[in-house]
Design an enzyme around this catalytic site. Structure first.
Site, PDB file in Angstrom:
ATOM      1  N   GLY A  73      32.747 -19.346   1.918  1.00  0.00           N
ATOM      2  CA  GLY A  73      31.551 -20.155   1.757  1.00  0.00           C
ATOM      3  C   GLY A  73      30.720 -20.165   3.012  1.00  0.00           C
ATOM      4  O   GLY A  73      31.126 -19.632   4.049  1.00  0.00           O
ATOM      5  N   ALA A 126      27.807 -16.776   6.627  1.00  0.00           N
ATOM      6  CA  ALA A 126      28.485 -16.899   5.335  1.00  0.00           C
ATOM      7  C   ALA A 126      29.721 -16.038   5.354  1.00  0.00           C
ATOM      8  O   ALA A 126      29.667 -14.861   5.700  1.00  0.00           O
ATOM      9  CB  ALA A 126      27.560 -16.464   4.207  1.00  0.00           C
ATOM     10  N   ASP A 136      43.085 -11.509   8.318  1.00  0.00           N
ATOM     11  CA  ASP A 136      41.700 -11.045   8.349  1.00  0.00           C
ATOM     12  C   ASP A 136      41.134 -11.107   9.763  1.00  0.00           C
ATOM     13  O   ASP A 136      40.114 -11.730  10.005  1.00  0.00           O
ATOM     14  CB  ASP A 136      40.841 -11.844   7.382  1.00  0.00           C
ATOM     15  CG  ASP A 136      39.551 -11.088   7.022  1.00  0.00           C
ATOM     16  OD1 ASP A 136      39.489  -9.867   7.285  1.00  0.00           O
ATOM     17  OD2 ASP A 136      38.625 -11.715   6.509  1.00  0.00           O
TER      18      ASP A 136
END
Ligand code: NAG
Ligand code: NAG
Ligand code: NAG
Ligand code: NAG
Ligand code: NAG
Ligand code: NAG
Ligand code: NAG
Ligand code: NAG
Ligand code: NAG
Ligand code: NAG
Ligand code: NAG
Length: 832
Positions: free
Chosen positions: A494, A490, A608
């Site tokens: 999502g 996860a 990220d």
């Protein structure tokens, strides 16, 4: 009581007949069935009679040399009549006994007492004092003759085409009343003052514009034979092919010549070849054809009627493909909707169309960088070796080859077809032969091999290897994931589930959550992501966009994410990465990010980078995942940066994220540096323990390096005999260069690759000051360690060619207005 003398009676009779020689009295009728039934002008130059139109029905028309200059508004058959009623109305009736007109001049009871066809070609309905109450010159159809004036209230029309004069005096040609494909007239200094511009074709062949504000009429166009002597009629006609021409025809000659044409390139006339038709030139004439064998002519007898798909798009959902047409464009005339014009390269121009509600696209490839998406049902194509553009048409796969576009009819085509058939037969036979031989070999080789099943699955994968993202239905994905049963992980966007696609490909299905974006934007983002291909980037196979469901289907990575290897003990997970693997992962990751920053068309800052987003395939090759998703989640996010919107992962965020400084590709470099340190050490960079003197690991590690104890930093699970200490030292030094507090101190990603490869010397890294204070930044971020990424235009130099274009999106991110980020990536910079 004397009766009038016979002589007087005779005179009276002569007088009446002299008048009626030119005048057509009320109650007169023309019969379509009688070819001799006509009303002629005094010198027989013009005649009003029934003529056959192209569909072989009959229509009342005024003709000159058998050329029609005016037609009544409807056509009929041979039983029709044209009657000037006693009321003064001129009516076209389906038969002489009928009273419901097919067409009428609408002049009943306004005082019409007679009609006449003038020597100018004007047919008038007049009152008893001879004033024209209605005239064909005032109700033009497709032709203007000398002495006939055209003002802004008049329109010439022919089929879907029309011609109008605008208030500013410009002459315009329109297709279906919407698309202006010709617009020419006065320059702006001249046209601003016009009050009632009127167009007039002089009998000498000059097209002039007059206006009350102009002292003398202005010449707009000259027929090539202007002012030539002789009994010549010149006329301006809007032809059925959409071009406006001046013709000249000598009286009685029966020949007509084109002397001027508004659109010099007939293929530029919108819709000339019908919908989906492609216009091109054989040696001299424009000819129409279809884009490829995926299409067929609407009417085999008339190639101008356009083409239709052999398989309609609605009959092949999810199997659409883009047919490429080199040296072709789809005609584009202003005003084009801004939402359909983009600055992108050829391949996103293709993909954006494939994934969107779009039928065709054109990448101009003329240096403007413009891409036009055609969303309307009607597109008009032009093919020529001189056109640099590349165009794409959406068809149902498989894409079939182009025939030599729009080959001419007749002998050449038959020959061409014969040759084509021969080639096709030879190729087919050869291919079939090869397939049989190869199939036999396969069967023979793999008869008893368990790999055989796997092979066919791999073979099916080729379907998806073509590069274009596949659109899946939600039902398909529900089935593929067995109802979202097997969760792989996860992330911030999502959960990810394992799925097996219909062709037996294993895939990772990401169910996006919190999507606030419309379908169109989503498809655009999908197109961006899937146009990014690199060995070290996870590939997007397809997507699903149905109602509120938004899913992305990625290639499946057998070995999961890097964090599982680095931060869990081998006993726990049974997973171990040797040094060689680790070094290759570090290098592969750096190469993937370099591609995002520096090499791909629409540059992306990942935002990220962390071990969770670095996936490993079965050979432990690194694949960077989750790039380009942030805009999907919160469109407002990328405008203003507030603390809550910084959702990168703690420990990996560059200090500028919290200092409200511009985010550039150097922010990714920082995150990468942290990951690199972790690859070497097997420990989180922000881990604090007694072993690290209660300091953050990254701070402690730098102190150890300073002391010359870099071996102390290395993961103890690595066996010393397999470690290449030169590589380890290089990796550690690179990582400290990457995590410098000042973005300008950090190397570019391309340089990182070179340093790791050993191509470039590495200086001793200075203390990464931020690392000592960074804990503030690291922990003040919202507690959630959810990953959220952003697609930003990377800080790349603004291409000089596009400086006048809307590059605000790029430049603002490069120059870094405080607190603000580019609202759109390069791909989505729209024109006005
Ligand atoms: C008709 O033709 C005659 C002789 O050709 C000429 O004199 C006369 O002017 C013409 N009439 C008109 C209205 O043009
Ligand atoms: C006009 O057409 C008819 C038949 O179509 C022909 O008989 C006649 O000669 C033509 N007239 C001219 C002037 O071309
Ligand atoms: C002409 O059309 C009318 C209906 O519009 C029809 O009743 C008539 O039979 C037709 N005549 C011929 C000769 O085709
Ligand atoms: C004919 O029409 C003109 C213009 O409309 C008008 O001036 C004239 O009075 C009319 N003549 C008759 C007899 O109605
Ligand atoms: C255009 O010309 C017609 C007569 O030919 C006239 O009735 C009409 O008022 C004119 N329109 C304009 C806008 O001037
Ligand atoms: C022409 O425009 C009308 C509406 O303006 C539209 O309904 C029609 O489909 C168009 N014709 C073609 C051939 O696209
Ligand atoms: C009128 O035509 C000229 C070129 O002939 C063009 O530059 C101008 O933009 C046109 N005006 C309008 C309002 O379209
Ligand atoms: C506009 O056209 C007029 C007449 O054709 C010409 O005299 C004038 O120089 C033109 N102006 C410009 C700015 O081109
Ligand atoms: C248009 O009108 C303005 C003021 O009414 C005048 O100054 C200008 O010269 C005119 N332009 C032309 C081309 O006539
Ligand atoms: C070009 O096309 C025209 C019209 O279709 C045809 O008449 C002509 O023969 C063609 N020319 C060649 C060289 O194929
Ligand atoms: C094309 O023309 C041929 C013969 O001229 C005719 O038999 C056929 O019906 C026509 N096809 C169409 C679609 O009009």
């Amino acid at each position: 009581m004397s009766s009038p003398p016979p002589l007087l009676l005779l005179h009276l009779f002569l007088l009446i007949s002299a008048v009626s020689a030119a005048d057509i009295p009320l109650g007169s009728t023309l019969y379509a069935s009688d070819p001799n039934s006509k009303w002629a002008s005094p010198n027989n130059t013009f005649a009003l009679a029934f003529i056959a139109d192209p569909t072989s029905s009959l229509v009342p028309a005024i003709t000159y040399n058998n050329i029609s200059i005016w037609q009544a508004g409807a056509s009929a058959n041979s039983s029709a009549v044209l009657r000037l009623l006693p009321s003064g109305d001129l009516q076209l009736l389906p038969s002489s006994s009928s009273t419901t007109p097919l067409w009428s001049s609408a002049t009943a009871n306004i005082g019409v007492s007679a009609a006449s066809l003038e020597e100018s070609g004007n047919f008038i309905l007049k009152n008893s004092s001879g004033a024209a109450l209605w005239s064909t010159f005032d109700h033009p159809t497709d032709t203007v003759v000398p002495t006939q004036n055209l003002n802004v209230s008049h329109t010439l029309s022919s089929g879907l085409y029309s011609f109008k004069i605008q208030n500013n005096g410009n002459l315009t040609l329109l297709w279906n009343s919407t698309i202006i494909y010709y617009n020419s007239g006065l320059n702006s200094t001249m046209n601003s003052n016009l009050t009632n511009p009127t167009l007039d074709l002089q009998s000498t062949g000059i097209l002039t514009l007059s206006d009350p504000t102009l002292a003398t009429p202005l010449d707009l166009a000259y027929s090539s034979d202007y002012a030539e002597e002789g009994d010549i009629l010149r006329f301006l006609k809007l032809d059925s092919d959409g071009n406006l021409r001046i013709y000249s025809s000598a009286k009685g000659s029966g020949t007509t010549n084109v002397r001027w044409a508004a659109v010099s390139d007939q293929c530029q006339v919108y819709g000339f070849c019908g919908n989906m038709g492609i216009c091109s030139y054989n040696d001299t004439y424009p000819v129409c054809g279809c884009p490829s064998e995926n299409f067929e002519l609407m009417d085999p007898n008339d190639s101008r009627k356009g083409c239709k798909r052999k398989v309609e798009l609605r009959d092949c959902p999810g199997r659409e493909a883009m047919l490429q047409l080199d040296h072709a464009k789809f005609l584009t005339y202003q005003p084009e909707l801004a939402s359909q014009v983009f600055f992108v390269g050829i391949s996103p121009c293709r993909l954006n169309c494939l994934v969107g509600p779009c039928t065709a696209s054109t990448s101009l490839a003329d240096g403007s960088g413009l891409c036009y998406l055609k969303t309307s049902d009607f597109v008009s194509g032009y093919h020529s070796p001189a056109i640099p553009s590349t165009s794409f048409v959406k068809v149902c796969s498989p894409v079939m080859p182009n025939p030599s576009v729009a080959s001419a009819s007749g002998g050449t085509q038959t020959r061409w077809r014969l040759t084509a058939w021969l080639v096709v037969v030879v190729v087919l036979v050869t291919v079939l032969g090869l397939v049989v031989v190869e199939g036999g070999l396969w069967l023979w080789c793999f008869r008893n091999s368990p790999k055989f099943g796997g092979l066919s699955a791999q073979y099916a994968l080729l379907e998806y290897a073509s590069g274009a993202p596949v659109q899946f239905s939600y039902k398909e994905l529900l089935k593929a994931t067995k109802g979202f049963k097997e969760k792989l992980g996860a992330g911030g966007f999502g959960a990810v589930y394992r799925g097996v696609l219909a062709n037996r490909t294993v895939a990772a299905v990401k169910q996006l959550e919190g999507i606030e974006q419309g379908e169109k934007q989503f498809r655009m983002e999908v197109a961006t992501i899937s146009s990014t291909h690199h060995l070290n980037l996870v590939r997007l196979i397809g997507f699903c966009s149905e109602g509120r469901h938004r899913l992305l289907v990625y290639e499946f990575m057998k070995n999961g994410s890097l964090d599982n290897f680095l931060f869990t003990s081998a006993e726990q997970s049974g997973k171990h990465l040797n040094w060689e693997h680790r070094y290759n992962i570090a290098l592969g990751t750096a190469r993937g990010i370099t591609y995002l920053h520096e090499e791909c068309r629409d540059c992306i800052v990942h935002c990220d980078i962390k071990p969770e987003n670095i996936l490993l395939d079965e050979n432990y090759h690194a694949k960077v995942s989750d790039f380009g998703l942030a805009k999907l989640v919160n469109p407002k996010d990328h405008r203003y940066r507030t603390l809550t919107s910084v959702r990168g992962t703690r420990g990996y965020l560059a200090p500028e994220w919290l200092a409200n400084l511009p985010i550039t590709s150097k922010s990714d470099v920082y995150s990468y540096g942290m990951v690199l340190l972790e690859i070497v050490s097997g420990r989180r960079n922000f881990e604090v323990s007694a072993e690290t003197n209660h300091k953050k690991f990254s701070v402690w590690a730098y102190e150890e390096l300073e002391k010359g104890n870099f071996e102390g930093i290395v993961d103890r699970r690595l066996y010393s005999n397999e470690i290449d200490m030169h590589q380890v030292l290089r990796a550690i030094q690179v990582s400290f260069w990457c995590i410098q507090e000042q973005p300008s101190q950090r190397p570019m990603m391309g340089k990182v690759v070179q340093m790791l490869e050993g191509i470039m010397e590495i200086d001793r890294p200075p203390a990464p000051k931020a690392a000592t204070e960074g804990s503030v930044g690291g922990t003040s971020v919202t507690a959630s360690s959810i990953s959220a990424l952003s697609t930003f235009a990377a800080s790349m130099p603004v291409p000089s060619s596009s400086s006048s274009l809307q590059t605000a999106g790029i430049s603002s991110s490069a120059s870094g207005k405080h607190g603000e980020r580019a609202s759109s990536s390069l791909l989505h910079s729209e024109t006005k």
